[in-house]
Structure formats: C-alpha cells, structure tokens
Enzyme design. Sequence first.
Site, short mmCIF file in Angstrom:
data_model
loop_
_atom_site.label_atom_id
_atom_site.label_comp_id
_atom_site.label_asym_id
_atom_site.label_seq_id
_atom_site.Cartn_x
_atom_site.Cartn_y
_atom_site.Cartn_z
N GLU A 91 0.88 -1.17 0.41
CA GLU A 91 0.28 0.04 -0.07
C GLU A 91 0.88 1.36 -0.03
O GLU A 91 2.08 1.64 0.96
CB GLU A 91 -0.98 -0.15 1.30
CG GLU A 91 -1.33 1.48 1.49
CD GLU A 91 -2.68 1.41 2.30
OE1 GLU A 91 -3.13 2.55 2.50
OE2 GLU A 91 -2.78 0.72 3.38
N GLU A 141 -3.28 11.13 2.94
CA GLU A 141 -4.33 11.25 3.38
C GLU A 141 -3.78 12.50 4.37
O GLU A 141 -3.41 12.39 4.84
CB GLU A 141 -4.48 9.58 3.97
CG GLU A 141 -3.23 9.00 4.83
CD GLU A 141 -3.45 7.69 4.94
OE1 GLU A 141 -4.25 6.92 5.31
OE2 GLU A 141 -1.95 7.03 5.82
N GLU A 149 -13.99 8.00 4.30
CA GLU A 149 -13.85 7.09 5.42
C GLU A 149 -13.76 7.88 6.31
O GLU A 149 -13.75 8.13 7.07
CB GLU A 149 -12.76 5.95 4.94
CG GLU A 149 -11.83 7.03 5.35
CD GLU A 149 -10.42 5.26 4.93
OE1 GLU A 149 -10.36 4.15 5.60
OE2 GLU A 149 -9.89 5.58 4.07
#
Length: 416
Positions: A158, A163, A262
Amino acid sequence: MKKISVLIALCFGLFGHSQEESKSYGPPKPPMGKRWVMNPDFSDEFNGTELDTTKWLDHHPTWIGRPPGLFLASQVSVADGYLQLKGEHMGKDTIVHAYGKDQTFNIAGAAVVSKKKTMFGYYECRVKAAATTMSTTFWLSTVGSFQGPNECDSYGLELDIHESIGREGDFDGSYFASGMHSNAHFWYNDCEGKRHDYRAPQVRFEDERLTSENFNVYGAWWKDESEASFYYNHRLPKHQRFYDKIKKKPFDQPMYMRLVSETYPFPWIELPGKEELADPSKNVVYYDWVRAYELVDVAGNYPNGNLEKELQRYAESVIFDEAVLELPKSKALGIPLSYKANENRLLVMELWDGGNKKLMEKSMEVLPGYGHLTFDLHPKTALKKGGTYRITAKLRPLGQGVKKVLDTNTLMLYLR
C-alpha cells in the site's frame, strides 16, 4: 475561472484556477534519455456529468468501509467539473454481515477505485478536503497477497500518496487536518500466520492551512521497487525508502488507484457529527483532476500520445540543464536539455561564435511529453580551445517553412 459550481457562487474564486496554474504542475525532470507521457487509464479531468465507468468503479470491490463509515455508490458523483465524494449520516444504524461478523454502520462514505492496475510512474491529484473528520485520500494498493521469500509467508503493498481530514479537534490525529501525509505499508503475513504492518518512515509536509480551506496538489513518483519521492504544491520533494528487511525490493507488484472518503477511529480521529455531515458546504470532497504519467524512451513511440494535445497539458518550452556548459574541445558536442511539448514539434539548435556569426543549425523532431535528451552537434567549422560560443534552442511547430517559435532558450558554451 476553469469551473464554477453552485456552491462557489457564495465564495467566488475559492474553487477556480487558471489553465496556466494547472500547467505548472506535473512530473519532475525525467532521467536522461526518457520522457514523461500521460497514462490515460489513471488520468481524469472529471469534466463530464457522470463517472467514467471505463476507468473507475464507484465502490471498493474488496472493502465495504471502516465502521461506522459504509462505502455507498450513492455518495459518488461527477458535477461542475469535479469528482465529488459526499459524507452523510445515514439516519439509523445499518447492520452488515461482512468478513465473518456483523458490523454496524451509520455514516455514508465513498470510494472510487481504478479498474486497472499500475506500477512505476508519477501520480498526482488536485483536491479540496471536506471540512469534516471524514478522510480525503489518494493512494495505491494491491489486492490479495503474494508469496513471500520463505514460501510459507506472504505480503501485500500500500502506497498512501496522501491522506488527511478537513478539520482539527481534541483528538490525537488533529495534525492530520493540514499539510501532506504519505506512508508506505509492507503488509506481511509471517509463517506463523501473524500479520505485520511494516512501514517506511512517514513523509510529511507541514502547512498552516487546513486541507479543506482550498485545493492542494499531492504527487508521488513511484520510482522503482525500493523508493518513491513525494511532492506537495510547488515545494521541493521529499524522499522515502521502502521497508526492505523482508524483501530487498519490496514494492514489486502493480497496484490499483484509490480515491476514498472514510471514517477513522477515536481516539486518533473523532467521528464526524450529524451537523457537519448535513452541511453541503462542509461534507463534500472535491477532486479537480487526477493525472498519471509513465516514463518511456525519449524517441520511442507511445500509443496514447493524444492526451497531452487534448488537454494542452504543457506550457511548451525548451530548457537547458544549466546556463553555462563547459565541454572538452571535440568534433562532437553533446548538449543536454529538456523540452515540454503537447504534440510533435521541431527542436532547432543553432551554434553561434563570439562574433555573433551562426556556425551551424541542426533540427530534430521531438515527440509529445516532457523529455530529457542529449542533442549532438557536429560543427564543420573547427572550434577553438578556450573559445566561448552560444547555443540557441528553438521549439517550433512542424511544417516546412513554418517560422513560428513556441519557445527559445540560450546556453553559453565554453570549450576547455
């Protein structure tokens, strides 16, 4: 203004940006002999009225979201020139049986995932975060696992290019509301079945502004299996070496691109409140564009060479590597330079002596993209050791007799 939405009528100028500003971003100088070209499978200006389903899924195919945030396709839209991911309260708890257990969700989030996998290249997006504690993310990751070096182990990858959240608060991860945050995860399952999250040292750019105050550009050059460099707005890059204690070249698998909003768990990040999730001026993440580039040979044909022309991606230019070049006296002069072109162009090089007499001219066709090459000159006139000369480079349209100059640059040459 490039784009105007109903929302920004209340706050004129916040969302807009000029075409020239857009052209100022993009990949760093390519290595010698290479050129950057746009990869259309992972590039989107979001100028339509719906998501391009040839490139993107409106959901995450292997993850339903982190409770209490559930990914819903209804929260994904394309309008006013932006990909929009909306966070909302669902009104009541929803029980979803997933991953072998019942989970409770009451916040609607969103995920957009590429249909194809990609590997080394430069990836960037221009995005404005929602002014909530929902995330705004831009990342790449694998699906499934791959056999590790011991045959009984496995791993996944990943690469979090960026973010963040959009507001501060009384929680541990409040710093996540500003700047750029980049991580690389080596997800390792050892031979005993234990899962490990081995991370490279985080790359972080500090900024006083919240990520929800305006648009920012986040980029990453995934160079090879071992390292990446990260770019925030117009700042100098920061570099990262991937965790390599298990595999010497760990990032060796292609990954899918993810654009996700999210929820994060408390006490790291607090959950968004119902009031902020009901406010359309706060609850939407706006992705202006996503662009991807890959390296090819500077003179090599590339089947997808029309995107630069369609977008008029570059302020077309020719750039010398340095202002003054010192070379040994020789029959051949190798002049390093870069160029940016939206379509096939003619690169013209002129050699002048100290008395302003043109000694030679040579031209070559260059291909669309951002290229870095050595232009070889073979003067027929004998040049003097210790002499100073001038080289002029011009970028022109193709066509016999076309004299228009798109850009020009000058280099002083000293022969030792």
